[in-house]
Enzyme design. Sequence first.
Site, PDB file in Angstrom:
ATOM      1  N   LYS A  66      48.809  71.275  59.136  1.00 23.70           N
ATOM      2  CA  LYS A  66      47.558  70.796  59.740  1.00 23.70           C
ATOM      3  C   LYS A  66      46.671  70.067  58.721  1.00 23.70           C
ATOM      4  O   LYS A  66      46.882  70.159  57.517  1.00 23.70           O
ATOM      5  CB  LYS A  66      46.804  71.980  60.365  1.00 23.70           C
ATOM      6  CG  LYS A  66      47.579  72.632  61.518  1.00 23.70           C
ATOM      7  CD  LYS A  66      47.848  71.664  62.655  1.00 23.70           C
ATOM      8  CE  LYS A  66      48.509  72.320  63.853  1.00 23.70           C
ATOM      9  NZ  LYS A  66      49.907  72.733  63.648  1.00 23.70           N
TER      10      LYS A  66
HETATM   11  C1  LIG Z   1      48.576  72.117  69.734  1.00 26.85           C
HETATM   12  C2  LIG Z   1      48.758  73.403  68.980  1.00 26.85           C
HETATM   13  N1  LIG Z   1      48.180  74.518  69.440  1.00 26.85           N
HETATM   14  C3  LIG Z   1      48.294  75.703  68.801  1.00 26.85           C
HETATM   15  C4  LIG Z   1      49.035  75.816  67.650  1.00 26.85           C
HETATM   16  C5  LIG Z   1      49.189  77.149  67.002  1.00 26.85           C
HETATM   17  O1  LIG Z   1      48.605  77.178  65.753  1.00 26.85           O
HETATM   18  P1  LIG Z   1      48.858  78.435  64.787  1.00 26.85           P
HETATM   19  O2  LIG Z   1      50.218  78.258  64.196  1.00 26.85           O
HETATM   20  O3  LIG Z   1      47.763  78.357  63.786  1.00 26.85           O
HETATM   21  O4  LIG Z   1      48.762  79.654  65.643  1.00 26.85           O
HETATM   22  C6  LIG Z   1      49.660  74.682  67.116  1.00 26.85           C
HETATM   23  C7  LIG Z   1      50.462  74.782  65.885  1.00 26.85           C
HETATM   24  O5  LIG Z   1      51.283  74.000  65.550  1.00 26.85           O
HETATM   25  C8  LIG Z   1      49.525  73.436  67.799  1.00 26.85           C
HETATM   26  O6  LIG Z   1      50.110  72.331  67.337  1.00 26.85           O
END
Ligand SMILES: Cc1ncc(COP(=O)(O)O)c(C=O)c1O
Length: 391
Positions: free
Chosen positions: A188
């Site tokens: 990210k």
């Molecule tokens: C659109 C989206 N939502 C949620 C997430 C989940 O993030 P996390 O891995 O921090 O839980 C991601 C992770 O890649 C994502 O791309």
Amino acid sequence: MTASKKLIPLSRPWIGADGPEIAALNEVFASRWLSTGPRTGEFEQRFSEYIGVKHAIAVSSCTAAIHLALHVSGVTAGDEVITTPYTYTATSEAIGYTGAKPVMVDINPVTLNLAPAKVESAITPRTRAILPVHIAGHPCDMATLTEISQQYNLALIDDAAHGLSSVYQQNMIGNIGDFSSFSFHATKNLAIGEGGMVTTNSDQLAERLRIIRHHGITKDAWQRQAQGDIWYYEVTEQGFKYNMSDIQATIGLCQLAKLEKQLAIRHNLAQIYLQELAGIPEIELPTEPLDGRHAWHLFIIQLDCENLNIDRSQFIREMRAENIECGVHYIPLHLFPYYQQTYGYQAGDFPIAESAYSRVVSLPMHPLLEVEDVYIVAEAIKRRIKSACLE
Ligand SMILES: Cc1ncc(COP(=O)(O)O)c(C=O)c1O
């Protein structure tokens, strides 16, 4: 221009052995306070200032952030939450944690975001929330979604995993919906490795979020230590183990300090792609918001495969053979066995999402990407598309 000799990766975090993160981590280790503590508090404070929102609550992931936001909004078993099929599984998975059903609606073919025009017809007496995703960092149409959520008394919880630094009509994403959830996963824009943040302007719900992210305990260890009241705490409700550690927050603080700088790098790289790939009928380029700012977390092009003699997957394989790593964001959720078996979704349910899926290619995009690499990628794409044209 010839093929790249070294691999041009799709994504890389802006972190390294010589970065400020190392010195800052040394200080945390020296302090011997590793779990949730002063650095987490400072990270929350700085993050909320950056967004311009009243509260930022640091958690272990964006998935946890979405889950907590749904939970404090009262979403529970038997409820429905309107969301998009065009996302990572975490978005819908978090809805599933509450026992509610993810009710998917199709997307806008250009922005790839949830299409607000389709939301209203999906609302039922069981609907409790709307959960849009700012795909690639292109902000959703928050004005329309806010209007619908207010009209039907629904919580608006945006998945801002891609939307950190995105701006919608002069408002930073994270300060518009009832809650926004951010990801600090390794790929990210703000990369910690793992981590997340939930933001809100509600004093009352922020307080509750702080309690339930850590077992429903009224005072965490650092608060007890700081108040000289070492051992006494109360459990006021069922919570979760979703707190962030000071190790994560330390990296987060360093990343936050350079966030706008890395955004400028992404923006510059995006402009070069847009310029170099313009005017090719077989390539649809991503658009910038008319009134706002794109976070350029991803740079997604769409191939007009009907006029090419290769399909999208073959195209990605051939780019890889030239040492260029591309990706696909996303395989729509309703095509996965889990969502079909659990909720009865099937292929054909969301034709725009499916059509986008067959066309999309995410190009390398990250702050360590060299300008000359962007020219190499663009050149390789142009060469391949030219030779694949059917006319
Ligand atoms: C659109 C989206 N939502 C949620 C997430 C989940 O993030 P996390 O891995 O921090 O839980 C991601 C992770 O890649 C994502 O791309």
